[in-house]
Write a protein that holds these residues in place. Structure first.
Motif, PDB file in Angstrom:
ATOM      1  N   MET A 168      64.750  40.590  75.528  1.00 27.35           N
ATOM      2  CA  MET A 168      64.985  39.222  75.104  1.00 27.35           C
ATOM      3  C   MET A 168      64.974  38.302  76.331  1.00 27.35           C
ATOM      4  N   SER A 169      64.502  37.107  76.102  1.00 23.74           N
ATOM      5  CA  SER A 169      64.458  36.139  77.188  1.00 23.74           C
ATOM      6  C   SER A 169      65.780  35.370  77.253  1.00 23.74           C
ATOM      7  N   ALA A 170      65.963  34.654  78.325  1.00 21.61           N
ATOM      8  CA  ALA A 170      67.208  33.921  78.514  1.00 21.61           C
ATOM      9  C   ALA A 170      67.341  32.745  77.550  1.00 21.61           C
ATOM     10  N   ASP A 171      66.223  32.095  77.211  1.00 24.66           N
ATOM     11  CA  ASP A 171      66.300  30.905  76.358  1.00 24.66           C
ATOM     12  C   ASP A 171      65.928  31.164  74.903  1.00 24.66           C
ATOM     13  N   GLY A 172      65.668  32.429  74.544  1.00 26.46           N
ATOM     14  CA  GLY A 172      65.343  32.755  73.159  1.00 26.46           C
ATOM     15  C   GLY A 172      63.866  32.701  72.834  1.00 26.46           C
ATOM     16  N   PHE A 173      63.023  32.420  73.840  1.00 29.20           N
ATOM     17  CA  PHE A 173      61.579  32.341  73.633  1.00 29.20           C
ATOM     18  C   PHE A 173      60.868  33.155  74.708  1.00 29.20           C
ATOM     19  N   THR A 174      59.806  33.824  74.328  1.00 25.90           N
ATOM     20  CA  THR A 174      59.070  34.703  75.229  1.00 25.90           C
ATOM     21  C   THR A 174      57.632  34.228  75.347  1.00 25.90           C
ATOM     22  N   ARG A 175      57.144  34.242  76.585  1.00 21.96           N
ATOM     23  CA  ARG A 175      55.755  33.840  76.853  1.00 21.96           C
ATOM     24  C   ARG A 175      54.807  34.879  76.254  1.00 21.96           C
ATOM     25  N   MET A 176      53.753  34.381  75.612  1.00 20.29           N
ATOM     26  CA  MET A 176      52.761  35.226  74.958  1.00 20.29           C
ATOM     27  C   MET A 176      51.381  34.892  75.517  1.00 20.29           C
ATOM     28  N   SER A 177      50.449  35.788  75.291  1.00 18.27           N
ATOM     29  CA  SER A 177      49.053  35.502  75.587  1.00 18.27           C
ATOM     30  C   SER A 177      48.227  35.991  74.399  1.00 18.27           C
ATOM     31  N   ILE A 178      47.035  35.487  74.290  1.00 18.91           N
ATOM     32  CA  ILE A 178      46.162  35.918  73.198  1.00 18.91           C
ATOM     33  C   ILE A 178      45.513  37.230  73.628  1.00 18.91           C
ATOM     34  N   TYR A 179      45.811  38.285  72.891  1.00 19.05           N
ATOM     35  CA  TYR A 179      45.210  39.585  73.177  1.00 19.05           C
ATOM     36  C   TYR A 179      43.827  39.678  72.550  1.00 19.05           C
ATOM     37  N   GLY A 180      43.677  39.099  71.357  1.00 25.15           N
ATOM     38  CA  GLY A 180      42.382  39.125  70.709  1.00 25.15           C
ATOM     39  C   GLY A 180      42.479  38.761  69.246  1.00 25.15           C
ATOM     40  N   ILE A 181      41.344  38.806  68.593  1.00 27.21           N
ATOM     41  CA  ILE A 181      41.273  38.566  67.153  1.00 27.21           C
ATOM     42  C   ILE A 181      40.584  39.769  66.529  1.00 27.21           C
ATOM     43  N   ASN A 182      41.248  40.352  65.551  1.00 26.37           N
ATOM     44  CA  ASN A 182      40.701  41.499  64.827  1.00 26.37           C
ATOM     45  C   ASN A 182      40.584  41.147  63.358  1.00 26.37           C
ATOM     46  N   MET A 183      39.976  42.043  62.612  1.00 23.23           N
ATOM     47  CA  MET A 183      39.810  41.834  61.179  1.00 23.23           C
ATOM     48  C   MET A 183      40.648  42.860  60.433  1.00 23.23           C
ATOM     49  N   ASP A 184      41.448  42.396  59.478  1.00 26.16           N
ATOM     50  CA  ASP A 184      42.171  43.297  58.581  1.00 26.16           C
ATOM     51  C   ASP A 184      41.133  43.892  57.647  1.00 26.16           C
ATOM     52  N   LEU A 185      40.914  45.184  57.766  1.00 25.83           N
ATOM     53  CA  LEU A 185      39.851  45.842  57.005  1.00 25.83           C
ATOM     54  C   LEU A 185      40.121  45.838  55.506  1.00 25.83           C
ATOM     55  N   PHE A 186      41.396  45.774  55.123  1.00 22.60           N
ATOM     56  CA  PHE A 186      41.732  45.819  53.702  1.00 22.60           C
ATOM     57  C   PHE A 186      41.487  44.488  53.004  1.00 22.60           C
ATOM     58  N   SER A 187      41.804  43.391  53.675  1.00 25.09           N
ATOM     59  CA  SER A 187      41.682  42.085  53.035  1.00 25.09           C
ATOM     60  C   SER A 187      40.544  41.241  53.611  1.00 25.09           C
ATOM     61  N   SER A 188      39.875  41.751  54.650  1.00 29.22           N
ATOM     62  CA  SER A 188      38.828  40.996  55.354  1.00 29.22           C
ATOM     63  C   SER A 188      39.355  39.668  55.884  1.00 29.22           C
ATOM     64  N   THR A 189      40.617  39.676  56.273  1.00 28.83           N
ATOM     65  CA  THR A 189      41.255  38.484  56.821  1.00 28.83           C
ATOM     66  C   THR A 189      41.408  38.657  58.330  1.00 28.83           C
ATOM     67  N   PRO A 190      41.051  37.635  59.128  1.00 27.43           N
ATOM     68  CA  PRO A 190      41.240  37.733  60.574  1.00 27.43           C
ATOM     69  C   PRO A 190      42.723  37.758  60.940  1.00 27.43           C
ATOM     70  N   ILE A 191      43.008  38.456  62.026  1.00 25.86           N
ATOM     71  CA  ILE A 191      44.360  38.525  62.575  1.00 25.86           C
ATOM     72  C   ILE A 191      44.274  38.138  64.044  1.00 25.86           C
ATOM     73  N   VAL A 192      45.033  37.125  64.442  1.00 23.25           N
ATOM     74  CA  VAL A 192      45.133  36.822  65.868  1.00 23.25           C
ATOM     75  C   VAL A 192      46.296  37.672  66.385  1.00 23.25           C
ATOM     76  N   ILE A 193      46.069  38.326  67.512  1.00 21.84           N
ATOM     77  CA  ILE A 193      47.095  39.194  68.084  1.00 21.84           C
ATOM     78  C   ILE A 193      47.581  38.567  69.379  1.00 21.84           C
ATOM     79  N   LEU A 194      48.865  38.217  69.377  1.00 23.65           N
ATOM     80  CA  LEU A 194      49.498  37.692  70.576  1.00 23.65           C
ATOM     81  C   LEU A 194      50.204  38.844  71.282  1.00 23.65           C
ATOM     82  N   LYS A 195      50.147  38.866  72.596  1.00 22.45           N
ATOM     83  CA  LYS A 195      50.772  39.923  73.383  1.00 22.45           C
ATOM     84  C   LYS A 195      51.948  39.348  74.166  1.00 22.45           C
TER      85      LYS A 195
END
Length: 168
Positions: free
Chosen positions: A1-28
């Motif tokens: 956990m971070s000190a202020d309750g928020f954590t820095r993220m970066s964009i890891y990538g965008i994948n496709m949910d194979l079941f629904s064919s819906t894109p997923i943005v993945i934050l790391k």
């Protein structure tokens, strides 16, 4: 956990949910092996990917226009934050600096992320959101065999549905 309750993220990538064919943005989570998947629309996935791949268009697209408007009005996008997960819906804010004032604007996470990649704004997520919705890997994905990554995400995707994590 971070000190202020928020954590820095970066964009890891965008994948496709194979079941629904819906894109997923993945934050790391920076410096960690936790990943926050958020189901998004096709159009926003395309907008994020185009910018990540440095594709340029002769005329500004909607998110480019928004960043241009913010800049022309003398404001600056400081950060975007995935603020909460409520009733299987992600929420986000865009934090602007305008004449020494801080203004927070409600946003869908996908639009906020599309604006962040265009403006250079930092991306954060509330620690509670990460605790509730992140996928954890034992070791860095860069050090993990690709099949194991795919298998882990497949396992996770089998347990959830797009309805579990809709953005609003």
């Amino acid at each position: 956990m971070s000190a202020d309750g928020f954590t820095r993220m970066s964009i890891y990538g965008i994948n496709m949910d194979l079941f629904s064919s819906t894109p997923i943005v993945i934050l790391k989570v920076e410096n960690d092996n936790r990943y926050l998947p958020i189901w998004i629309g096709q159009d926003i996935a395309r907008a994020i990917l185009m910018k990540l791949q440095n594709q340029e268009f002769p005329r500004p697209l909607t998110h480019d226009l928004t960043v241009n408007l913010v800049n022309e009005l003398g404001a600056r996008m400081e950060r975007v934050t995935v603020t909460k997960l409520e009733d299987s819906t992600f929420y986000a804010t865009i934090t602007l600096e305008i004449d020494g004032r801080t203004v927070e604007v409600d946003s869908r996470p996908s639009d906020a992320i599309a604006l962040a990649v265009r403006s250079g704004a930092e991306i954060f997520a509330a620690d509670e959101v990460i605790e509730e919705a992140a996928v954890v890997f034992e070791e860095s994905m860069e050090e993990t065999a690709e099949e194991e990554i795919v298998d882990k995400f497949k396992e996770w995707v089998e347990r959830v549905s797009p309805e579990d994590f809709r953005e609003k």
